[in-house]
Design a protein around this motif. Structure first.
Motif, mmCIF file in Angstrom:
data_model
loop_
_atom_site.group_PDB
_atom_site.id
_atom_site.type_symbol
_atom_site.label_atom_id
_atom_site.label_comp_id
_atom_site.label_asym_id
_atom_site.label_seq_id
_atom_site.Cartn_x
_atom_site.Cartn_y
_atom_site.Cartn_z
ATOM 1 N N SER A 143 29.682 -70.818 96.315
ATOM 2 C CA SER A 143 29.285 -69.431 96.045
ATOM 3 C C SER A 143 29.305 -69.160 94.551
ATOM 4 O O SER A 143 28.408 -68.491 94.003
ATOM 5 C CB SER A 143 30.214 -68.463 96.779
ATOM 6 O OG SER A 143 30.122 -68.615 98.173
ATOM 7 N N SER A 144 30.320 -69.673 93.870
ATOM 8 C CA SER A 144 30.399 -69.517 92.417
ATOM 9 C C SER A 144 29.244 -70.248 91.731
ATOM 10 O O SER A 144 28.601 -69.717 90.821
ATOM 11 C CB SER A 144 31.741 -70.053 91.911
ATOM 12 O OG SER A 144 31.822 -69.964 90.504
ATOM 13 N N ALA A 176 37.034 -74.163 85.567
ATOM 14 C CA ALA A 176 37.065 -72.760 85.156
ATOM 15 C C ALA A 176 37.210 -72.636 83.641
ATOM 16 O O ALA A 176 36.614 -71.740 83.022
ATOM 17 C CB ALA A 176 38.213 -72.039 85.866
ATOM 18 N N SER A 219 33.813 -71.292 98.724
ATOM 19 C CA SER A 219 34.180 -70.558 97.523
ATOM 20 C C SER A 219 33.568 -71.205 96.271
ATOM 21 O O SER A 219 33.007 -70.520 95.409
ATOM 22 C CB SER A 219 35.706 -70.498 97.392
ATOM 23 O OG SER A 219 36.086 -69.789 96.229
ATOM 24 N N TYR A 220 33.654 -72.524 96.184
ATOM 25 C CA TYR A 220 33.106 -73.213 95.016
ATOM 26 C C TYR A 220 31.584 -73.069 94.959
ATOM 27 O O TYR A 220 31.012 -72.742 93.910
ATOM 28 C CB TYR A 220 33.474 -74.700 95.052
ATOM 29 C CG TYR A 220 32.685 -75.509 94.057
ATOM 30 C CD1 TYR A 220 33.033 -75.510 92.702
ATOM 31 C CD2 TYR A 220 31.582 -76.255 94.453
ATOM 32 C CE1 TYR A 220 32.282 -76.234 91.777
ATOM 33 C CE2 TYR A 220 30.837 -76.968 93.540
ATOM 34 C CZ TYR A 220 31.190 -76.956 92.203
ATOM 35 O OH TYR A 220 30.449 -77.664 91.285
ATOM 36 N N GLY A 263 37.273 -65.500 88.399
ATOM 37 C CA GLY A 263 37.386 -65.358 89.851
ATOM 38 C C GLY A 263 37.614 -66.652 90.595
ATOM 39 O O GLY A 263 38.278 -66.656 91.638
ATOM 40 N N LEU A 264 37.105 -67.752 90.086
ATOM 41 C CA LEU A 264 37.227 -69.022 90.812
ATOM 42 C C LEU A 264 38.683 -69.433 91.036
ATOM 43 O O LEU A 264 39.040 -69.829 92.154
ATOM 44 C CB LEU A 264 36.462 -70.113 90.051
ATOM 45 C CG LEU A 264 36.173 -71.408 90.804
ATOM 46 C CD1 LEU A 264 35.378 -71.128 92.072
ATOM 47 C CD2 LEU A 264 35.410 -72.387 89.903
ATOM 48 N N TRP A 275 32.749 -64.037 84.545
ATOM 49 C CA TRP A 275 33.192 -63.516 85.833
ATOM 50 C C TRP A 275 33.652 -64.649 86.745
ATOM 51 O O TRP A 275 34.702 -64.566 87.380
ATOM 52 C CB TRP A 275 32.045 -62.727 86.482
ATOM 53 C CG TRP A 275 32.361 -62.206 87.849
ATOM 54 C CD1 TRP A 275 32.154 -62.825 89.031
ATOM 55 C CD2 TRP A 275 32.975 -60.945 88.158
ATOM 56 N NE1 TRP A 275 32.569 -62.043 90.090
ATOM 57 C CE2 TRP A 275 33.079 -60.874 89.575
ATOM 58 C CE3 TRP A 275 33.413 -59.873 87.389
ATOM 59 C CZ2 TRP A 275 33.617 -59.778 90.224
ATOM 60 C CZ3 TRP A 275 33.953 -58.776 88.043
ATOM 61 C CH2 TRP A 275 34.063 -58.730 89.437
ATOM 62 N N GLU A 276 32.876 -65.717 86.826
ATOM 63 C CA GLU A 276 33.235 -66.846 87.686
ATOM 64 C C GLU A 276 34.447 -67.602 87.145
ATOM 65 O O GLU A 276 35.253 -68.129 87.926
ATOM 66 C CB GLU A 276 32.038 -67.788 87.846
ATOM 67 C CG GLU A 276 30.834 -67.167 88.540
ATOM 68 C CD GLU A 276 31.158 -66.627 89.918
ATOM 69 O OE1 GLU A 276 32.047 -67.196 90.594
ATOM 70 O OE2 GLU A 276 30.539 -65.626 90.339
ATOM 71 N N HIS A 294 40.975 -68.045 94.133
ATOM 72 C CA HIS A 294 40.980 -68.622 95.483
ATOM 73 C C HIS A 294 42.016 -69.745 95.547
ATOM 74 O O HIS A 294 42.106 -70.562 94.645
ATOM 75 C CB HIS A 294 39.590 -69.170 95.837
ATOM 76 C CG HIS A 294 39.543 -69.870 97.155
ATOM 77 N ND1 HIS A 294 39.456 -69.187 98.345
ATOM 78 C CD2 HIS A 294 39.597 -71.190 97.464
ATOM 79 C CE1 HIS A 294 39.437 -70.059 99.344
ATOM 80 N NE2 HIS A 294 39.526 -71.289 98.833
ATOM 81 N N ALA A 315 25.970 -68.322 92.072
ATOM 82 C CA ALA A 315 25.847 -67.176 91.158
ATOM 83 C C ALA A 315 25.402 -67.642 89.776
ATOM 84 O O ALA A 315 24.563 -66.994 89.131
ATOM 85 C CB ALA A 315 27.179 -66.438 91.081
ATOM 86 N N ILE A 316 25.951 -68.767 89.333
ATOM 87 C CA ILE A 316 25.565 -69.306 88.016
ATOM 88 C C ILE A 316 24.121 -69.797 88.061
ATOM 89 O O ILE A 316 23.348 -69.578 87.121
ATOM 90 C CB ILE A 316 26.517 -70.437 87.610
ATOM 91 C CG1 ILE A 316 27.937 -69.893 87.462
ATOM 92 C CG2 ILE A 316 26.066 -71.089 86.308
ATOM 93 C CD1 ILE A 316 28.991 -70.960 87.230
#
Length: 426
Positions: A294-295, A354, A291-292, A336-337, A332-333, A340, A298-299
């Motif tokens: 993936s975030s 975050a 999860s981390y 969303g982060l 967004w991140e 989880h 994206a950045i």
């Protein structure tokens, strides 16, 4: 000198002459009828002449019969014809079918003349060889032989796309020890030990004419470079001596329809090697790590979209558009982060991260609204400081990820972009 008496030796007992039933001693060597009383011949018969008058020749009434051809204690079976055997073998193997057909015909002639066995084998060989001749004629007529030869040449000259199969996650050594030039085969080896390369992705190039060796290699390298983080999601864990390579089709294999490209991790040094797998993706990471990362990916992708212009003044509108996109991704991140459910020891560092993402997103938004390069640069620098790599070390440590930031450009030869922050000049 006196002539010695000759004694006739009767044939040994056997299937055709039962023991004890031979003609009595003194019987003439040819069958005859008994003489009538008082009518014995006066002297021997003339050579080749039969007795006259009442003396007529008749078979001996006893069970004695001449030896037949089949009787002999040393009798052997009739041999097989060698050409018949050869015709059958060639027919089964479908090898040199025309030769097999000719051998079958010659074998039948010899079998009839010599009385040998093997007629069935000769006929079977002729039938199968005839089928082989027909198939060979069809292959030549339809161009199958040409296609086969071109396919063979393609496989012999291929550089990895078709000559051998490479699967994502495999590690291997090349025959030459180099990832440059032609490769005709590779040896798969365990990734935990030393190896020349590790396959991290495969892709298919677009259809069309062969673009040329250099053009194809450049296009493959660019696409492989973009896919590197899907396999090695933690760019911090990629050693600094790792580079991206690719195996591409040759011109010959391209003509045969080969479009496969294998993306590889290898050593920057020509004769260098890698040790251990670089794979860290959904198959190897736990849910919190995935999860981390993936975030973070994206950045990274958003930051990698920096305009090509070296100076902001040269493309202010392009930089402002880029900053707006980065702002949206960060916001967004940041939302969303925290959604989880991280483990207890990682939840707090992730929440703090975050918050940094949220504040950085606001600075990027201000940069996107800047009226000049100086204003853009001011907010841009504040935004980068809030997401600089050192601020993520605490979170990474709690998640069990690598904690040493890569050098500028990140991930050695692979590059990571994002978490270092892109370098631009104002």
């Amino acid at each position: 000198m006196r002539a010695r008496d000759t004694v006739a030796i009767p044939p040994p007992p056997g299937p055709q002459q039962p023991e004890g039933q031979y003609p009595p001693p003194g019987t003439p060597p040819y069958p005859h009828a008994p003489y009538p009383q008082g009518a014995a011949p006066q002297g021997p018969f003339p050579h080749g002449a039969a007795p006259q008058g009442p003396y007529q020749q008749a078979p001996y009434p006893g069970p004695y019969q001449p030896w037949g051809q089949g009787y002999s204690p040393y009798n052997r079976p009739v041999p097989f014809n060698g050409l018949a055997i050869a015709a059958l073998v060639l027919g089964i193997l479908c090898f040199l079918p025309a030769v097999g057909l000719v051998l079958g015909i010659v074998a039948l002639v010899q079998i009839k003349r010599r009385g040998e066995r093997g007629k069935g084998m000769a006929v079977a060989g002729m039938v199968m060889s005839s089928i082989g001749v027909v198939l060979l004629a069809l292959t030549v007529a339809t161009g199958g032989a040409r296609d086969f030869w071109e396919g063979f040449e393609s496989a012999a000259g291929d550089s990895g796309g078709s000559a051998f199969s490479l699967e994502v996650g495999e590690c291997f050594d090349t025959m030459s020890g180099s990832l440059k030039g032609l490769a005709f085969d590779v040896d798969e080896v365990p990734c935990k030990g030393e190896h020349d390369a590790e396959v991290f992705a495969d892709l298919t190039m677009d259809e069309g004419d062969y673009p040329g060796d250099d053009e194809l290699a450049d296009a493959a390298d660019q696409r492989c470079y973009l896919m590197r983080n899907t396999y090695a999601m933690d760019s911090w864990a990629v050693p600094g001596d790792v580079a991206v390579y690719s195996f591409t089709p040759t011109e010959q294999s391209w003509r045969g329809g080969d479009r496969k490209v294998s993306c590889l991790f290898g050593n920057n040094d020509e004769g260098g090697s890698l040790t251990g797998s670089l794979r860290n993706d959904q198959l190897t990471l736990d849910p919190d790590q995935y999860s981390y990362l993936s975030s973070a990916a994206a950045i990274d992708n958003a930051l990698d979209g920096i305009p090509e212009a070296e100076y902001i003044d040269d493309d202010l509108s392009g930089y402002k558009e880029w900053a707006g996109h980065v702002s949206e991704v960060l916001a967004w991140e940041a939302d969303g982060l925290p959604e989880h459910r991280f483990a207890a020891d990682a939840a707090k560092p992730v929440a703090a991260l975050a918050k940094d993402l949220e504040r950085s997103a606001k600075e990027w938004e201000k940069a996107a609204d800047a009226s000049d390069a100086d204003t853009f640069s001011e907010h841009y620098e504040k935004a980068l400081k809030l997401i600089e790599p050192e601020r993520t070390v605490t979170t990474r440590k709690a998640l069990g990820l690598a904690t040493t930031p890569p050098a500028y450009g990140g991930g050695g030869g692979t590059g990571s972009g994002g978490e270092d922050g892109p370098g631009i000049e104002v």
